[in-house]
Design an enzyme around this catalytic site. Structure first.
Site, PDB file in Angstrom:
ATOM      1  CG  ASN A   1      -1.641   1.288   1.439  1.00  0.00           C
ATOM      2  OD1 ASN A   1      -1.787   2.063   0.503  1.00  0.00           O
ATOM      3  ND2 ASN A   1      -2.117   1.537   2.660  1.00  0.00           N
ATOM      4  CD1 TRP A   2       3.479   0.979  -2.923  1.00  0.00           C
ATOM      5  CD2 TRP A   2       3.598   2.243  -4.769  1.00  0.00           C
ATOM      6  NE1 TRP A   2       4.211   0.288  -3.856  1.00  0.00           N
ATOM      7  CE2 TRP A   2       4.291   1.040  -5.001  1.00  0.00           C
ATOM      8  CE3 TRP A   2       3.523   3.190  -5.785  1.00  0.00           C
ATOM      9  CZ2 TRP A   2       4.920   0.765  -6.218  1.00  0.00           C
ATOM     10  CZ3 TRP A   2       4.142   2.915  -6.997  1.00  0.00           C
ATOM     11  CH2 TRP A   2       4.840   1.718  -7.204  1.00  0.00           C
ATOM     12  CE  LYS A   3       0.336   3.542   4.746  1.00  0.00           C
ATOM     13  NZ  LYS A   3       0.182   3.726   6.163  1.00  0.00           N
TER      14      LYS A   3
ATOM     15  N   GLY B   1       2.854  -1.146   4.287  1.00  0.00           N
ATOM     16  CA  GLY B   1       2.916   0.281   3.976  1.00  0.00           C
ATOM     17  C   GLY B   1       4.356   0.716   3.712  1.00  0.00           C
ATOM     18  N   GLY B   2       5.005   1.249   4.734  1.00  0.00           N
ATOM     19  CA  GLY B   2       6.352   1.825   4.589  1.00  0.00           C
ATOM     20  C   GLY B   2       7.335   0.914   3.870  1.00  0.00           C
TER      21      GLY B   2
ATOM     22  CD  GLU C   1      -3.426  -2.431   7.204  1.00  0.00           C
ATOM     23  OE1 GLU C   1      -2.336  -2.695   6.711  1.00  0.00           O
ATOM     24  OE2 GLU C   1      -4.045  -1.389   6.970  1.00  0.00           O
TER      25      GLU C   1
ATOM     26  CD  GLU D   1      -2.891   5.639   6.597  1.00  0.00           C
ATOM     27  OE1 GLU D   1      -2.887   5.717   5.368  1.00  0.00           O
ATOM     28  OE2 GLU D   1      -1.956   5.124   7.256  1.00  0.00           O
TER      29      GLU D   1
ATOM     30  CB  SER E   1       5.324  -1.738  12.061  1.00  0.00           C
ATOM     31  OG  SER E   1       4.894  -0.399  12.257  1.00  0.00           O
TER      32      SER E   1
ATOM     33  N   GLY F   1       2.547   2.273  10.726  1.00  0.00           N
ATOM     34  CA  GLY F   1       3.507   3.371  10.564  1.00  0.00           C
ATOM     35  C   GLY F   1       4.169   3.803  11.854  1.00  0.00           C
TER      36      GLY F   1
ATOM     37  CG  HIS G   1      -5.627   2.033   5.045  1.00  0.00           C
ATOM     38  ND1 HIS G   1      -5.212   2.970   5.967  1.00  0.00           N
ATOM     39  CD2 HIS G   1      -4.610   1.144   4.912  1.00  0.00           C
ATOM     40  CE1 HIS G   1      -3.977   2.659   6.360  1.00  0.00           C
ATOM     41  NE2 HIS G   1      -3.593   1.546   5.738  1.00  0.00           N
TER      42      HIS G   1
END
Ligand code: PEP
Length: 251
Positions: free
Chosen positions: A9-11, A234-235, A167, A98, A213, A173, A96
């Site tokens: 997930n590149w966001k 993510g990251g 998640e 967010e 993470s 993150g 998600h």
């Protein structure tokens, strides 16, 4: 049996040139090597068409990070599931944390998005997860169960096409990963709820991904748990090396 899946997930990261380069690097690193999981990248909507042009779909699946709850029409700035499907993408992240947190997305909106994704042939990656307060006050199992139950208005045939991603919001993150045992307990709880509603066969066939993470150093332990079928990353998906390191945790 259900699939193992590692999805990135590149966001809201990378400008077009960087994103296309990252996708090409991931694709090249995967090509020719047989891995024991499906690999997907979910990228910003602006990148879908050009990224589709540099990846090989046998190697790497492509998805969006969100879609509109509306089918079409006067919704300035929105991107419909049909538009996403028309780019060549086959997956769409829905719900998600967010989006739930910063854009106030509700269960009703998430159901509408899920139905439109399915109607347009996209595989929804439906995210659930508790916030820190709910983890600490012990309500996390009920909270997540009720987020999953929001989907139980789907027919068995439709639900069977959904990927679930657990998640924990406190782990996204933050560098704070759920322990493999915490992930396993929640995944078993989610699978149990699916079993009660849709029966053994669908529960066993549903891929449930862990996100929060996840990195090469902890992926193998998380993925070794019987109900953890991969990760939503993510990251660590923003660098080809670390993303591939997570994929290799299944080898
Ligand atoms: C995510 O946002 O889906 C996620 C899991 O992020 P991170 O891996 O950076 O915690």
């Amino acid at each position: 049996m259900r699939k193992n899946i590692v999805a990135g997930n590149w966001k809201m990261n990378t400008v077009l040139e960087e994103g296309v380069e990252l996708a090409a690097n991931v694709n090249d690193a995967l090509k020719g090597n047989k891995h024991n999981c499906d690999v997907v990248i979910c990228v910003p909507a602006t990148h879908l068409v050009p990224v589709n042009g540099v990846i090989d779909h046998e190697t790497l699946g492509l998805g969006a990070e969100n879609c509109s709850e509306h089918e079409a029409g006067a919704y300035t700035g929105e991107i419909s599931a049909a538009m996403i499907a028309s780019t060549g993408a086959s997956y769409c992240i829905i719900g998600h944390s967010e989006r739930r947190q910063y854009f106030g997305e509700t269960d009703a909106q998430l159901i509408a998005k899920t139905r439109l994704a399915l109607d347009n042939g996209l595989t929804p990656i439906f995210c659930v997860g508790e916030v820190l307060e709910q983890r600490e006050n012990g309500t996390y199992n009920e909270v997540v169960k009720s987020q999953v139950e929001a989907l139980f208005c789907l027919s068995s045939e439709d639900f069977a096409k959904v990927i679930v991603a657990y998640e924990p919001v406190w782990a996204i993150g933050t560098g704070k990963t759920a322990t493999a045992d915490q992930a396993q307990d929640m995944h078993a709880n989610i699978r149990g709820a699916i079993r009660e509603k849709y029966g053994e066969e669908i529960a066993d066939a549903t891929s449930i991904l862990y996100g929060g993470s996840c990195k090469p150093a902890n992926a193998r332990e998380l993925f070794s748990k019987p109900d953890v079928d991969g990760g939503l990353i993510g990251g660590a998906a923003l660098k080809a090396d670390s993303f591939i390191g997570i994929v290799e945790a299944f080898d």
